[in-house]
Design a protein around this motif. Structure first.
Motif, PDB file in Angstrom:
ATOM      1  N   CYS A  77       0.836  -1.216   0.000  1.00 34.97           N
ATOM      2  CA  CYS A  77       0.000   0.000   0.000  1.00 34.97           C
ATOM      3  C   CYS A  77       0.863   1.255   0.000  1.00 34.97           C
ATOM      4  CB  CYS A  77      -0.933  -0.006   1.205  1.00 34.97           C
ATOM      5  SG  CYS A  77      -2.287  -1.210   1.109  1.00 34.97           S
ATOM      6  N   ALA A  78       1.936   1.256   0.790  1.00 34.99           N
ATOM      7  CA  ALA A  78       2.835   2.413   0.819  1.00 34.99           C
ATOM      8  C   ALA A  78       3.486   2.629  -0.547  1.00 34.99           C
ATOM      9  CB  ALA A  78       3.895   2.215   1.894  1.00 34.99           C
ATOM     10  N   TRP A  79       3.896   1.552  -1.195  1.00 37.36           N
ATOM     11  CA  TRP A  79       4.509   1.641  -2.525  1.00 37.36           C
ATOM     12  C   TRP A  79       3.529   2.214  -3.537  1.00 37.36           C
ATOM     13  CZ3 TRP A  79       3.921  -2.303  -6.696  1.00 37.36           C
ATOM     14  CH2 TRP A  79       4.742  -2.021  -7.787  1.00 37.36           C
ATOM     15  N   LEU A  80       2.282   1.760  -3.484  1.00 33.29           N
ATOM     16  CA  LEU A  80       1.284   2.231  -4.443  1.00 33.29           C
ATOM     17  C   LEU A  80       1.000   3.723  -4.297  1.00 33.29           C
ATOM     18  CD1 LEU A  80      -1.272  -0.745  -4.371  1.00 33.29           C
ATOM     19  CD2 LEU A  80       0.322  -0.161  -6.205  1.00 33.29           C
ATOM     20  N   VAL A  81       0.777   4.183  -3.058  1.00 29.98           N
ATOM     21  CA  VAL A  81       0.366   5.582  -2.877  1.00 29.98           C
ATOM     22  C   VAL A  81       1.528   6.564  -3.048  1.00 29.98           C
ATOM     23  CG1 VAL A  81      -1.542   4.928  -1.365  1.00 29.98           C
ATOM     24  CG2 VAL A  81       0.673   5.545  -0.358  1.00 29.98           C
ATOM     25  N   THR A  82       2.770   6.088  -2.936  1.00 29.65           N
ATOM     26  CA  THR A  82       3.915   6.997  -3.091  1.00 29.65           C
ATOM     27  C   THR A  82       4.543   6.934  -4.474  1.00 29.65           C
ATOM     28  OG1 THR A  82       5.422   5.312  -2.178  1.00 29.65           O
ATOM     29  CG2 THR A  82       4.526   6.940  -0.644  1.00 29.65           C
ATOM     30  N   THR A  83       4.181   5.952  -5.275  1.00 29.70           N
ATOM     31  CA  THR A  83       4.834   5.761  -6.572  1.00 29.70           C
ATOM     32  C   THR A  83       3.901   6.013  -7.748  1.00 29.70           C
ATOM     33  OG1 THR A  83       6.230   4.065  -5.531  1.00 29.70           O
ATOM     34  CG2 THR A  83       6.240   4.161  -7.937  1.00 29.70           C
ATOM     35  N   PHE A  84       2.612   5.704  -7.587  1.00 31.55           N
ATOM     36  CA  PHE A  84       1.691   5.740  -8.721  1.00 31.55           C
ATOM     37  C   PHE A  84       0.557   6.730  -8.481  1.00 31.55           C
ATOM     38  CE2 PHE A  84       3.470   1.422  -8.483  1.00 31.55           C
ATOM     39  CZ  PHE A  84       4.095   1.363  -9.730  1.00 31.55           C
ATOM     40  N   GLU A  85      -0.059   7.121  -9.586  1.00 31.56           N
ATOM     41  CA  GLU A  85      -1.265   7.937  -9.549  1.00 31.56           C
ATOM     42  C   GLU A  85      -2.432   7.062  -9.993  1.00 31.56           C
ATOM     43  OE1 GLU A  85      -3.445  10.509  -8.367  1.00 31.56           O
ATOM     44  OE2 GLU A  85      -1.483  11.470  -8.622  1.00 31.56           O
ATOM     45  N   ARG A  89      -6.280   8.188  -4.842  1.00 28.14           N
ATOM     46  CA  ARG A  89      -4.990   7.951  -4.187  1.00 28.14           C
ATOM     47  C   ARG A  89      -4.828   8.803  -2.934  1.00 28.14           C
ATOM     48  NH1 ARG A  89      -0.002   9.900  -3.504  1.00 28.14           N
ATOM     49  NH2 ARG A  89      -0.606  11.867  -4.487  1.00 28.14           N
ATOM     50  N   HIS A  90      -5.209  10.087  -3.007  1.00 27.16           N
ATOM     51  CA  HIS A  90      -5.067  10.973  -1.854  1.00 27.16           C
ATOM     52  C   HIS A  90      -5.940  10.510  -0.692  1.00 27.16           C
ATOM     53  CE1 HIS A  90      -2.473  13.933  -3.723  1.00 27.16           C
ATOM     54  NE2 HIS A  90      -3.252  13.942  -4.793  1.00 27.16           N
ATOM     55  N   VAL A  91      -7.119  10.014  -1.007  1.00 30.30           N
ATOM     56  CA  VAL A  91      -8.020   9.515   0.038  1.00 30.30           C
ATOM     57  C   VAL A  91      -7.414   8.283   0.700  1.00 30.30           C
ATOM     58  CG1 VAL A  91     -10.309   8.551   0.515  1.00 30.30           C
ATOM     59  CG2 VAL A  91     -10.053  10.446  -1.108  1.00 30.30           C
ATOM     60  N   PHE A  92      -6.908   7.363  -0.104  1.00 31.31           N
ATOM     61  CA  PHE A  92      -6.307   6.154   0.458  1.00 31.31           C
ATOM     62  C   PHE A  92      -5.052   6.473   1.268  1.00 31.31           C
ATOM     63  CE2 PHE A  92      -8.543   3.972  -3.173  1.00 31.31           C
ATOM     64  CZ  PHE A  92      -9.404   3.254  -2.362  1.00 31.31           C
ATOM     65  N   SER A  93      -4.284   7.451   0.804  1.00 36.74           N
ATOM     66  CA  SER A  93      -3.075   7.834   1.529  1.00 36.74           C
ATOM     67  C   SER A  93      -3.387   8.186   2.973  1.00 36.74           C
ATOM     68  CB  SER A  93      -2.412   9.013   0.827  1.00 36.74           C
ATOM     69  OG  SER A  93      -1.250   9.414   1.501  1.00 36.74           O
ATOM     70  N   PHE A  94      -4.525   8.840   3.200  1.00 37.89           N
ATOM     71  CA  PHE A  94      -4.957   9.172   4.561  1.00 37.89           C
ATOM     72  C   PHE A  94      -5.693   8.011   5.221  1.00 37.89           C
ATOM     73  CE2 PHE A  94      -8.950  10.293   6.706  1.00 37.89           C
ATOM     74  CZ  PHE A  94      -8.440  10.729   7.918  1.00 37.89           C
ATOM     75  N   ALA A  95      -6.622   7.404   4.482  1.00 41.51           N
ATOM     76  CA  ALA A  95      -7.507   6.404   5.086  1.00 41.51           C
ATOM     77  C   ALA A  95      -6.773   5.152   5.529  1.00 41.51           C
ATOM     78  CB  ALA A  95      -8.615   6.029   4.090  1.00 41.51           C
ATOM     79  N   LEU A  96      -5.648   4.837   4.915  1.00 42.76           N
ATOM     80  CA  LEU A  96      -4.903   3.640   5.300  1.00 42.76           C
ATOM     81  C   LEU A  96      -4.352   3.721   6.718  1.00 42.76           C
ATOM     82  CD1 LEU A  96      -3.096   2.974   1.915  1.00 42.76           C
ATOM     83  CD2 LEU A  96      -4.507   1.304   3.139  1.00 42.76           C
TER      84      LEU A  96
END
Length: 550
Positions: A77-85, A89-96
């Motif tokens: 999950c960290a790799w996905l939200v910091t590497t890809f669009e 994505r912004h919602v998941f970055s917080f919600a995770l």
């Protein structure tokens, strides 16, 4: 002489105070090893042959499987939200991060109801396929080792996610871009470049996961998994053998000590390998996902959020809506008052003690100050059950000495002055959460230039005046944050509170525990939701700090 005496006092009072506070904070751990080495070994053979092998194996399996599950979801999950669009994505970055607000024992109670025979999942299966009895189909039992792994990994993976996310963001994407220009595919870049660079940070997150897993007692007891931590609880209370319980606790402390060493070594490596000049890398464009990957990424990210946050909140929230009439029940209000009393007191005590450590390190980073601060913050990795024993031993010894003196000289009994009151709980919470406050205050002091102290001294102010009129006003935000974090962690803490509370003394956490133990999870919903709402506060603070790094 009149001038040199205050100067001598000025340079000796703070180090002495630091050593005294460190001694008080580390006393429970010293007491555990002392009783373990001097206590009776009667019953140890039975534990060694019949209890510890099974409990030790289950603990090892629980730790290993939980570590694997949290590492998988947290890192990916960290790799996905910091590497890809990708969408949201912004919602998941917080919600995770949200599952951090859910204590493991509350998640266990919620999953027990959610996956039970009468719960929504099995009810839907029976309605869909026309089954009428549990004999008509097979469904995995949540009250098992697998269920414990599911529950614990669902709420603990954010530790790995936060550490890995910070590492992936700070290491920069230029190394990854260089690998891509050489023809490497994104997944190969992740395995060969990004993941190896993030290993120190991932080790930090996994160490915290393992320590929280060892600390848990409410979830594993409810799910029927006998770990070493639960064995301490059972040996002490059910078998009445404090000496054997302490000996098991000493073994766990050795394991925890190894985890702390791993975690701190990883922090040092991470500090060395993560330069601060990362803002350019942070602003580098994300790689847009296309095709099926564009939708697979959000689907993957939503799974841990559903499991770790929405299932517990929906189950307990649904019960709470049906129990709104209990919101003003005397039993709940009394537990709420006790929780507030314990949490506020623990926050204040911890703040003062942590301030001594952090200020001593600012004034003079001597070996004495560093060792004292390290000893004083050892309690954060100690399971609550183990810490409760360490707190009880010296406090009970003090109470017995005072009571014996008063009986022999004055003919009356003082009773349990410390070990039989809320003082024991406050003491345990202060020791356990000292590192949270000390770390927050130390970070606050690092933001203040040392030139501020020197400027105040050149204007004629002594060290005390500089502290009161200059440093304390500037440290107010850090002090408030530290107090808030300790207060909320104290509100959620269960193992030490269960073992140290006076008779008839309930907090919100123990009230939930008692109701769930009697299979009345619905009655526990209101205090559970209060705990979750309070737990969201530090989660929001953490997420905000991650989104807006300084």
């Amino acid at each position: 002489m009149a001038v040199s005496l205050p100067a001598a006092k000025r340079f000796t009072v703070l180090p002495v105070t630091t050593v005294v506070v460190a001694a008080i904070a580390s006393m429970p751990i010293v007491a555990i090893f002392w009783l373990a080495l001097t206590g009776s070994t009667d019953g140890w053979h039975h534990l060694l042959v019949n209890v510890l092998p099974r409990a030790g194996l289950r603990t090892f399996l629980l730790l290993s499987m939980t570590a694997l599950a949290t590492a998988f979801f947290g890192i990916v999950c960290a790799w996905l939200v910091t590497t890809f669009e990708f969408p949201l994505r912004h919602v998941f970055s917080f919600a995770l991060v949200l599952p951090l607000a859910i204590p493991a024992y509350l998640a266990a109670y919620a999953f027990g109801e959610f996956l039970d025979f009468t719960g929504p999942v099995q009810s839907a299966i029976r309605a869909l396929f026309g089954y009428h009895s549990i004999r008509d189909y097979w469904f995995p039992d949540v009250r098992s080792l697998g269920g414990a792994v599911l529950v614990l990994s669902s709420v603990l993976y954010p530790y790995v996610y936060l550490s890995a996310r910070a590492a992936f963001s700070m290491q920069g994407r230029f190394a990854a871009e260089a690998a891509r220009t050489l023809g490497a595919k994104p997944f190969n870049v992740f395995l060969s470049v990004q993941l190896p660079m993030a290993r120190p940070a991932i080790a930090i997150g996994l160490s915290l996961v393992l320590m929280e897993t060892l600390n848990d007692i409410g979830a594993v007891e409810y799910l029927g998994v006998q770990t070493l931590t639960f064995t301490i609880y059972e040996t002490w209370l059910n078998r009445g053998n404090l000496a054997n319980a302490t000996q098991i606790a000493a073994v766990i402390l050795v394991v925890v000590g190894a985890l702390i060493v791993i975690e701190r070594n990883a922090r040092e490596k991470q500090r060395f390998s993560s330069p601060k000049a990362t803002n350019m890398a942070q602003r580098h464009a994300l790689k847009s996902l296309e095709g099926w990957r564009r939708w697979a990424a959000p689907l993957f990210c939503v799974l841990p959020i559903l499991s770790g946050f929405f299932i517990p909140v929906s189950v307990l929230g649904g019960y709470a809506v049906k129990r709104l009439d209990m919101f003003l029940a005397p039993r709940l209000l009394k537990a709420l008052g006790h929780s507030f009393q314990i949490s506020v007191s623990a926050a204040l005590v911890t703040l003062v003690a942590a301030f001594v450590f952090s200020y001593a390190l600012r004034v003079n980073r001597s070996p004495t100050s560093k060792v004292a601060a390290r000893l004083g913050s050892m309690g954060y990795g100690v399971p609550g059950t183990v810490l409760a024993i360490g707190v009880l031993i010296p406090l009970a010894g003090f109470d017995n000495q005072v009571d014996g003196f008063l009986r022999s000289h004055f003919g009356f009994s003082s009773g349990l002055l410390l070990s039989g009151t809320a003082f024991a709980i406050i003491y345990a919470h202060a020791v356990r959460f000292m590192t949270i406050a000390e770390g927050t205050l130390d970070a606050g002091f690092h933001k203040l230039s040392p030139h501020i102290d020197m400027a105040a001294r050149t204007l004629g102010r002594n060290r005390l005046q500089t502290l009161v009129s200059v440093l304390l006003p500037n440290m107010r935000p850090a002090a408030l944050t530290a107090s808030l974090l300790v207060l909320i962690e104290s509100l959620k803490e269960l193992p030490a509170t269960i073992l140290l509370r006076p008779f008839g003394f309930n907090t919100l956490a123990t009230l939930v525990y008692e109701d769930a133990s009697r299979a009345k999870v619905q009655d526990a919903a209101i205090p559970a939701i209060i705990i979750i709402i309070a737990g969201l506060v530090p989660v929001l603070l953490v997420s905000k700090s991650m989104d807006h790094p300084e």
